[in-house]
Design an enzyme around this catalytic site. Sequence first.
Site, PDB file in Angstrom:
ATOM      1  N   LYS A   1       0.868  -1.170   0.000  1.00 20.03           N
ATOM      2  CA  LYS A   1       0.000   0.000   0.000  1.00 20.03           C
ATOM      3  C   LYS A   1       0.908   1.223   0.000  1.00 20.03           C
ATOM      4  CE  LYS A   1      -2.851   3.005   2.604  1.00 20.03           C
ATOM      5  NZ  LYS A   1      -1.723   3.957   2.521  1.00 20.03           N
TER       6      LYS A   1
ATOM      7  N   GLY B   1       4.956   3.457  10.839  1.00 17.66           N
ATOM      8  CA  GLY B   1       4.169   4.685  10.890  1.00 17.66           C
ATOM      9  C   GLY B   1       3.756   5.009  12.318  1.00 17.66           C
ATOM     10  N   SER B   2       2.611   5.685  12.424  1.00 15.77           N
ATOM     11  CA  SER B   2       2.212   6.162  13.741  1.00 15.77           C
ATOM     12  C   SER B   2       1.620   5.040  14.587  1.00 15.77           C
ATOM     13  CB  SER B   2       1.167   7.269  13.587  1.00 15.77           C
ATOM     14  OG  SER B   2      -0.068   6.704  13.171  1.00 15.77           O
TER      15      SER B   2
ATOM     16  N   GLY C   1      -0.785   2.017  13.426  1.00 20.50           N
ATOM     17  CA  GLY C   1      -0.249   0.685  13.704  1.00 20.50           C
ATOM     18  C   GLY C   1      -1.214  -0.143  14.528  1.00 20.50           C
TER      19      GLY C   1
ATOM     20  N   GLU D   1       6.074  -1.074  13.238  1.00 14.14           N
ATOM     21  CA  GLU D   1       7.050  -0.249  13.936  1.00 14.14           C
ATOM     22  C   GLU D   1       6.382   1.104  14.114  1.00 14.14           C
ATOM     23  OE1 GLU D   1      10.621   1.585  12.099  1.00 14.14           O
ATOM     24  OE2 GLU D   1       9.712   2.726  13.720  1.00 14.14           O
TER      25      GLU D   1
ATOM     26  N   CYS E   1      12.009   7.905  13.131  1.00 13.14           N
ATOM     27  CA  CYS E   1      11.542   7.079  14.247  1.00 13.14           C
ATOM     28  C   CYS E   1      12.560   7.102  15.375  1.00 13.14           C
ATOM     29  CB  CYS E   1      11.339   5.617  13.837  1.00 13.14           C
ATOM     30  SG  CYS E   1      11.283   5.307  12.087  1.00 13.14           S
TER      31      CYS E   1
ATOM     32  N   GLU F   1       5.351  10.199  21.788  1.00  9.64           N
ATOM     33  CA  GLU F   1       6.171  10.718  20.704  1.00  9.64           C
ATOM     34  C   GLU F   1       5.512  11.942  20.068  1.00  9.64           C
ATOM     35  OE1 GLU F   1       6.239   8.327  17.130  1.00  9.64           O
ATOM     36  OE2 GLU F   1       8.290   8.921  16.690  1.00  9.64           O
TER      37      GLU F   1
END
Lengths: 527, 527
Positions: free
Chosen positions: B183, B240-241, B245, B264, B301, B394
Amino acid sequence: MSSADLTGELFLAGDRRDGGSSALLHSHDPRSGERLEPGYRAAAPEDIAAACAAAAESFASYRAVPVERRAEFLRRIAEEIEGDASRIIARGVTETGLPEARLKGEVGRTAGQLRLFADLIVDGRPADVRIDHADESGPELRSQTVGIGPVAVFAASNFPLAFSVAGGDTASALAAGCPVVVKAHEAHLGVSELVAAAVVRAVRASDVPAGVFSMVVGEGREVGQALVKDEHIRAVGFTGSQAVGLAIVASAAERTEPIPVYAEMSSVNPCFVLSHALEQRAEEIASAFVDSLTLGAGQFCTNPGLLVLPKGAAADRFIAAASERLRASPPQTMLSARIHRSFEEDVAARASHSDLTTLVGPTMEKTGGPHEASGSLFATDAALFLRRPELQNEVFGPSGVVVQCDSEAELESVATALSGQLTASLHADPGDEAMVRRLLPRIESVVGRLIFNAWPTGVRVCDAMVHGGPFPATSAPGTTSVGARAIDRFLRPVSYQGFPGWALPDVLRDEHVVAWPRRVDGDNLVP
Amino acid sequence: MSSADLTGELFLAGDRRDGGSSALLHSHDPRSGERLEPGYRAAAPEDIAAACAAAAESFASYRAVPVERRAEFLRRIAEEIEGDASRIIARGVTETGLPEARLKGEVGRTAGQLRLFADLIVDGRPADVRIDHADESGPELRSQTVGIGPVAVFAASNFPLAFSVAGGDTASALAAGCPVVVKAHEAHLGVSELVAAAVVRAVRASDVPAGVFSMVVGEGREVGQALVKDEHIRAVGFTGSQAVGLAIVASAAERTEPIPVYAEMSSVNPCFVLSHALEQRAEEIASAFVDSLTLGAGQFCTNPGLLVLPKGAAADRFIAAASERLRASPPQTMLSARIHRSFEEDVAARASHSDLTTLVGPTMEKTGGPHEASGSLFATDAALFLRRPELQNEVFGPSGVVVQCDSEAELESVATALSGQLTASLHADPGDEAMVRRLLPRIESVVGRLIFNAWPTGVRVCDAMVHGGPFPATSAPGTTSVGARAIDRFLRPVSYQGFPGWALPDVLRDEHVVAWPRRVDGDNLVP
């Protein structure tokens, strides 16, 4: 043995304690149905929380225990179990109805598994040490694996030792440096208490933190869910039915923090008999099939529940010989009233299934106790089998389905239609080579272990064993619950970047890494 | 480059095709906010289903492709990307606002990752070959790993090449023998199309089945869910976020068949500056910290979002120096309007947080385009930090929090309170050894990578790299998404019992296994 040796208590971080719930659980003698003493109070939510908190608390110090001492601890557990083997086996016969020789074998396997993991961690391979020295692409990195954290282990009913309190999941988790909280199986509570006591003696003798081992008792729905959802638990090992396995997976999915669930669930272990082998050895294969099907009252995850062959005269010989041998097989006591009831229901459903022909129906006559099961065998055509996914469902016990194929293409279609399996077997003779080659890729894509001219029951505990496979055989096809690779389930990698030698963990220092297999700057090295 | 080079189509098993949905997606130039042509029609559910079915169909033949040829395919992808690098980089600058040098570096890294996995599978280590010859404990077993099946890859926004269409997840899955359905990330659709085209050229040139690679486009909620839930998908890779996730993890949990999700997600990458290092090098460390914090507009990240140090005069020097350097850092364009908006909201929340002191507030003045972000820095006391778990969240972008500790015990408490992280760094000088030893076990238990006297930004792609860690850094702490171990996510073990040589897969035959590292009868052997 006398039940006076047993206290009916749980083990919370080394201490015996009555469960805090009012529910009282008893094992039963499946040969007579008799309720066995003592009763075990189920764990209350506070007991589960305390066991998990103690596991988490002990994790910091246990993971720092050098592998040599961790290996000694595992060997000590093996010795403590062997030292109490006569009591464990006697209670095991009473609680499971399994023959003494089988339980004796299981003590050996359980001790052997503990020693295998002890040897393995000292050998260093699971640590997966890798070193990349600094170069133009970046700084020095050294990595190894460490324990993932406290592990919840759900004991199985059908291996009261080897897949239970100190079985493969517990042994591999402890070897990985992970504390363990076991949920004992209610069908063999006395054996569980004796084995847990052996583990706790080893904990004390080996001076590892008491929290590395706890054992709780209780109904799966409450105690199991509480255990899986406890915030301290980092992974789950389970062996049992698909329904319970999926319930555990679902419970874990409700957590905020995802954790891996290693559930080994259900498999019908298809066996393909190819035409030349069938022609040459129909009777011999039939006989060996029935022996594998009825071994241990069919109560193995690797029980060969599905046999696929080409239709014809040789198939008729196979069916006649298998039916005859199965009728001559004596009924056997199943592990528990619950397993026996499920088996009878499942067999009754097969007997009344419109797409199955009964070759050998269950005999209702009991020669012994109330939970005896007799073997049964059914037949169907591949075309029907392919339309009926429920015919792939596992029946736990000595009941098989023979699928007859009109052509090699149909045999291949059956192989292609299979859901995930622990094993699949091929019986082939000279002349069958082309068909073996056609089937292999299809079978390999759905199983953990492929077997040539042999039967799936019997699992060797070694480096190369894979006891796993795609869903629904397991919930985690990348893993195995038997053999050396089982330890990988409970490890995670950690990398150290740019650390001076004094600050590195022992096993990543230059003087240590040379003792272990390792990968250094892209080269595979061994001691 | 001209957008005329782009067609705005998806890639379904080698064919370009318009997405079947009415939704039209565009990338934007974050420097100007300008909408970029062409538009991309989002995939309809049938497109997803077709891509996944093609992946499953191709799996049987792709997994049988010998590793040497699979390696050639990976190398060819690298060459095709490098061959189109100038167009890819030009479009990348327009779509991401990242400097040309950074994108050039990413082309190199992406190609390097593909070649690393190519070399690795030819080296044979991921196959994990094990042989146990027959002995009194059982029959011969030979095992290797095989691909797990079709993999869904969700591209990340912040590495438009290295964590995107042909990034680490795709490279490791293809190397493992798994087809991939990507994707694409909507922030760099043109780059995605160019890279997908490069992959498809390599597919054709390497004569691997067309279904091994598809790329779809669409909104995460619809397209992403359909992809994760497709019955053919066997594993998911995502970067990603945390919110997205966890949504993917939740979607996967709704499947009948559990599959692993390697997500991740988020990390604040705490950096501990110990007292002697702080005393000796406050200004130097402050300066390097700010450089790492603002690198790539903080959109890594591994961005160092949390800095922990002992309170005192040296801390004051550190804060003064860091604040000064941060104020002097020019604002930078963020990757997308969405990321920029989130960043501004998160920084505003910090600026108004009662337990945070603003050291450097965000400047509202824009020197360039609409999506420029300026760095910000906040301070708090350890006692407050320990009471406020949200301060560990984060913030994606150049914003940091300095946590000041009253004592070494408090510093240890901060380390103990940390949630899972990709990395943690220690800055230590002579005199800090005892504190390093105290902190290490606590830090190791929550991170994937520990760093000594350096900063977390910059991830070397090699054997020993671990880019992973406990939740919420990832959903699968046993794995890494960068480095050689990443391939293990997409492999599962298979064991062959009692097979004659002619029926074994090539790589398990005696003549082949000697070319690879292997374990034979308990001995670790290398070529």
